[in-house]
Design an enzyme around this catalytic site. Structure first.
Site, PDB file in Angstrom:
ATOM      1  N   ARG A  47      14.163 -19.777  18.306  1.00 47.01           N
ATOM      2  CA  ARG A  47      14.676 -19.280  17.029  1.00 47.01           C
ATOM      3  C   ARG A  47      16.196 -19.263  17.128  1.00 47.01           C
ATOM      4  O   ARG A  47      16.774 -19.533  18.175  1.00 47.01           O
ATOM      5  CB  ARG A  47      14.082 -17.911  16.629  1.00 47.01           C
ATOM      6  CG  ARG A  47      13.680 -16.955  17.703  1.00 47.01           C
ATOM      7  CD  ARG A  47      14.798 -16.397  18.520  1.00 47.01           C
ATOM      8  NE  ARG A  47      15.861 -15.864  17.692  1.00 47.01           N
ATOM      9  CZ  ARG A  47      17.105 -15.703  18.056  1.00 47.01           C
ATOM     10  NH1 ARG A  47      17.477 -16.048  19.290  1.00 47.01           N
ATOM     11  NH2 ARG A  47      18.013 -15.223  17.252  1.00 47.01           N
ATOM     12  N   GLY A  48      16.834 -18.918  15.987  1.00 44.40           N
ATOM     13  CA  GLY A  48      18.287 -19.054  15.913  1.00 44.40           C
ATOM     14  C   GLY A  48      18.582 -20.423  15.319  1.00 44.40           C
ATOM     15  O   GLY A  48      18.008 -21.436  15.757  1.00 44.40           O
ATOM     16  N   ALA A  49      19.482 -20.451  14.327  1.00 43.16           N
ATOM     17  CA  ALA A  49      19.648 -21.663  13.513  1.00 43.16           C
ATOM     18  C   ALA A  49      19.904 -22.933  14.334  1.00 43.16           C
ATOM     19  O   ALA A  49      19.192 -23.931  14.175  1.00 43.16           O
ATOM     20  CB  ALA A  49      20.753 -21.426  12.483  1.00 43.16           C
ATOM     21  N   ARG A  88      10.394 -23.505   8.928  1.00 47.19           N
ATOM     22  CA  ARG A  88      11.129 -22.306   8.467  1.00 47.19           C
ATOM     23  C   ARG A  88      12.110 -22.756   7.381  1.00 47.19           C
ATOM     24  O   ARG A  88      12.698 -23.835   7.492  1.00 47.19           O
ATOM     25  CB  ARG A  88      11.876 -21.626   9.622  1.00 47.19           C
ATOM     26  CG  ARG A  88      10.943 -21.007  10.662  1.00 47.19           C
ATOM     27  CD  ARG A  88      11.698 -20.137  11.649  1.00 47.19           C
ATOM     28  NE  ARG A  88      12.051 -18.843  11.079  1.00 47.19           N
ATOM     29  CZ  ARG A  88      12.844 -17.953  11.692  1.00 47.19           C
ATOM     30  NH1 ARG A  88      13.359 -18.231  12.872  1.00 47.19           N
ATOM     31  NH2 ARG A  88      13.124 -16.793  11.129  1.00 47.19           N
ATOM     32  N   GLN A 192      15.442  -8.857  17.710  1.00 45.05           N
ATOM     33  CA  GLN A 192      16.215  -9.904  18.406  1.00 45.05           C
ATOM     34  C   GLN A 192      17.441  -9.317  19.112  1.00 45.05           C
ATOM     35  O   GLN A 192      17.907  -9.867  20.104  1.00 45.05           O
ATOM     36  CB  GLN A 192      16.669 -10.983  17.406  1.00 45.05           C
ATOM     37  CG  GLN A 192      15.566 -11.905  16.924  1.00 45.05           C
ATOM     38  CD  GLN A 192      14.932 -11.416  15.643  1.00 45.05           C
ATOM     39  OE1 GLN A 192      14.895 -10.208  15.379  1.00 45.05           O
ATOM     40  NE2 GLN A 192      14.403 -12.319  14.844  1.00 45.05           N
ATOM     41  N   ASP A 233      22.754 -18.367   9.276  1.00 40.92           N
ATOM     42  CA  ASP A 233      21.697 -19.375   9.112  1.00 40.92           C
ATOM     43  C   ASP A 233      22.044 -20.398   8.043  1.00 40.92           C
ATOM     44  O   ASP A 233      21.534 -21.518   8.044  1.00 40.92           O
ATOM     45  CB  ASP A 233      20.371 -18.700   8.761  1.00 40.92           C
ATOM     46  CG  ASP A 233      19.794 -18.063  10.012  1.00 40.92           C
ATOM     47  OD1 ASP A 233      20.246 -16.969  10.381  1.00 40.92           O
ATOM     48  OD2 ASP A 233      18.942 -18.708  10.658  1.00 40.92           O
ATOM     49  N   ASN A 243      22.225 -14.467   6.858  1.00 43.29           N
ATOM     50  CA  ASN A 243      21.964 -14.184   8.279  1.00 43.29           C
ATOM     51  C   ASN A 243      20.838 -13.153   8.336  1.00 43.29           C
ATOM     52  O   ASN A 243      20.322 -12.713   7.311  1.00 43.29           O
ATOM     53  CB  ASN A 243      23.241 -13.673   8.973  1.00 43.29           C
ATOM     54  CG  ASN A 243      23.085 -13.623  10.479  1.00 43.29           C
ATOM     55  OD1 ASN A 243      22.637 -14.596  11.096  1.00 43.29           O
ATOM     56  ND2 ASN A 243      23.414 -12.499  11.097  1.00 43.29           N
ATOM     57  N   LYS A 244      20.452 -12.791   9.524  1.00 42.62           N
ATOM     58  CA  LYS A 244      19.316 -11.889   9.742  1.00 42.62           C
ATOM     59  C   LYS A 244      19.369 -10.668   8.831  1.00 42.62           C
ATOM     60  O   LYS A 244      20.439 -10.089   8.630  1.00 42.62           O
ATOM     61  CB  LYS A 244      19.326 -11.456  11.225  1.00 42.62           C
ATOM     62  CG  LYS A 244      18.228 -10.495  11.649  1.00 42.62           C
ATOM     63  CD  LYS A 244      16.844 -10.951  11.303  1.00 42.62           C
ATOM     64  CE  LYS A 244      16.506 -12.309  11.865  1.00 42.62           C
ATOM     65  NZ  LYS A 244      15.282 -12.884  11.263  1.00 42.62           N
TER      66      LYS A 244
END
Ligand code: MRU
Length: 343
Positions: A47-49, A88, A192, A233, A243-244
């Site tokens: 995960r993570g862009a 995603r 996270q 993201d 973002n998150k």
């Protein structure tokens, strides 16, 4: 300092640190098919862009097994690209990487495709390493006099090939022993920050303290945080940042307390087709992540649950965006356009 190897491609296998298991277990998951790669991205094993983009690029190569002889047709790779694009929705790096793979599919003779696609995925991976280090160099001066910096989610080595985006300036400063202390929001619901940022920073010897998401305002009021840095993201042409979930309230708090709010992201996180952050597709995840974390029910079945994975911070709340090319101060449509024009 040895950064964790988030993902690698060896013997036609995609090997991922299984981030769902951290910090309890450091184990790897091996993907040998497109379907496994899709599942690993969807489940946040990777995960993570930027890491999602790199994993998807390698995933395309898995459309054809290593031991298959003969010339594979283009259509299997095209199907793989189309499938991985559904894994995603928010991180634009996924679509950027798949577009690059598609260009190779469209422009390469079929007999050379297999090797050409692995070469392109490897280039995407290597470019990301260089971008992380450049973001580290470009962002370090902004944090040089900061004693304690707050970050949200994980935009570190685990979210990229190495070093990360938001954590890259911290790792850069750490090389000379000058890293600020880091406060990591735990980042509900999937933690996270508490699980991953705390794990990788402590592995690297950076001083890190985990707080619950609701504590940062109080710490800012007490003067215990001097700056905020987060990843992204997707960033629009006017500088709005997805973002998150939970990033937006941190930006509002930073503004209220007069603290700089920095976003660190490579230029492939920009979606210049979109102007306004409201147009960014926001992933909605399942209720169980909120209602029954780690299998423990904490919300009654009768109650509804919302679980958007990301939020949007308007450009007006962002002090600067740090990319591999430099720093966009006070992001706006003009400032973003100028950054890309000077490429
Ligand atoms: O749902 P995740 O864990 O993929 O969300 C990750 C983030 O929001 C990161 O901050 C972002 O992708 C930047 S990673 C360099």
């Amino acid at each position: 300092m040895t950064a964790p190897e988030t993902l690698r491609f060896e013997n036609h296998r995609l090997i991922l640190i299984d981030q769902t298991k951290l910090p309890g277990e450091l184990t790897e998951l091996v993907c040998t098919s497109v379907a496994q790669t899709h599942d690993a991205i969807r489940r946040l094993v990777v995960r993570g862009a930027p890491a999602i983009g790199i994993a998807a690029a390698y995933g395309v190569c898995l459309a054809v097994p290593a031991d298959e002889t003969g010339t594979p047709g283009r259509s299997r790779y095209i199907d793989a690209i189309e499938s991985l694009a559904t894994s995603r929705p928010t991180a634009v790096n996924l679509f950027w990487a798949l577009d690059r793979m598609r260009q190779i599919v469209d422009s390469t003779p079929e007999a050379e495709l297999k090797d050409a696609l692995v070469a392109e995925a490897t280039r995407i991976h290597e470019e990301d390493r260089q971008m992380c280090h450049a973001i580290g160099r470009n962002g370090a001066p902004l944090l040089a006099d900061v004693q304690t910096v707050l970050t949200h989610c994980n935009a570190g080595g685990l979210a990229t090939s190495t070093w990360g985006t938001a954590l890259a300036p911290i790792y850069h400063l750490h090389q000379t022993g000058d890293a600020p202390k880091v406060i990591a929001d735990e980042t509900r619901p999937l933690l996270q920050g508490g699980r991953l940022t705390a794990w990788e920073l402590s592995q690297a010897g950076v001083d890190v303290t985990v707080i619950t998401d609701s504590m940062s305002g109080s710490l800012m009021r007490l003067g215990k945080i001097q700056a905020v840095i987060v990843g992204a993201d997707r960033i629009t042409a006017r500088g709005d940042v997805a973002n998150k979930i939970g990033t937006y309230p941190v930006a509002v708090l930073a503004k209220h307390h007069g603290l700089p709010f920095y976003v660190a992201a490579p230029t492939n996180t920009f979606d210049l087709q979109l102007d306004c952050g409201d147009d960014i597709p926001i992933e909605q995840r399942g209720r169980e992540e909120v209602a029954a974390p780690h299998g423990v029910r904490i919300v009654p079945d009768a109650a509804d649950v919302l679980n958007p994975a990301f939020d949007v911070t308007p450009a007006e709340l962002v002090t600067a965006i740090i990319t591999e090319r430099g720093v966009i101060k006070q992001p706006s449509r003009d400032a973003v356009a100028e950054h890309f024009a000077n490429a």
